[in-house]
Write an enzyme that holds these catalytic residues in place. Sequence first.
Site, PDB file in Angstrom:
ATOM      1  N   CYS A   1     -16.456  22.697 -37.294  1.00  0.00           N
ATOM      2  CA  CYS A   1     -17.404  23.262 -38.253  1.00  0.00           C
ATOM      3  C   CYS A   1     -18.191  24.329 -37.500  1.00  0.00           C
ATOM      4  O   CYS A   1     -17.731  24.787 -36.453  1.00  0.00           O
ATOM      5  CB  CYS A   1     -18.302  22.181 -38.871  1.00  0.00           C
TER       6      CYS A   1
ATOM      7  N   HIS B   1     -14.287   7.581 -20.452  1.00  0.00           N
ATOM      8  CA  HIS B   1     -15.351   6.586 -20.463  1.00  0.00           C
ATOM      9  C   HIS B   1     -15.613   5.980 -21.836  1.00  0.00           C
ATOM     10  O   HIS B   1     -16.065   4.830 -21.911  1.00  0.00           O
ATOM     11  CB  HIS B   1     -16.660   7.190 -19.953  1.00  0.00           C
TER      12      HIS B   1
END
Length: 150
Positions: A65, A98
């Site tokens: 976007c 992670h």
Amino acid sequence: MKIAIGCDHVGLLLKPEIIQFLQSKSIEVIDKGTHSADRTDYPIYAGRVADAVLSKQADLGILICGSGIGISIAANKIDGIRAVVCSEPYSAKLSREHNDTNILAFGSRVIGGELAKMIVEQWLAAEFAGGRHQKRVDLMKKLEHGEKID
């Protein structure tokens, strides 16, 4: 590998460049729209890409976007989605290693095509490290289901 990609009207100019980049790496792309420059609402495309990822129609998703912020927030409202908005490659890489992110978002008003490709490349090359990070992903899942994690 299959990648679902979606954008609002602001991300429409960058999306074909990312699709072409992915296809050049022999990655199948599922285009979830938009296909028009007419004003539209980014939560629609966040939902479409998230559904493709959750249903296993796609392995991962990419959202675009203006800033990447709104579309990533919308995607993160969906149970099972861990979307990250990135404006540089290092954070994209770490988000996979992670946090086991399954959707990458960025803003077409924030970064250009070449930087977007570097971000995508690092994100796709990274793998979830597990270990101590698995505990944290599990805690995020608890939060997602409304559980307290004091």
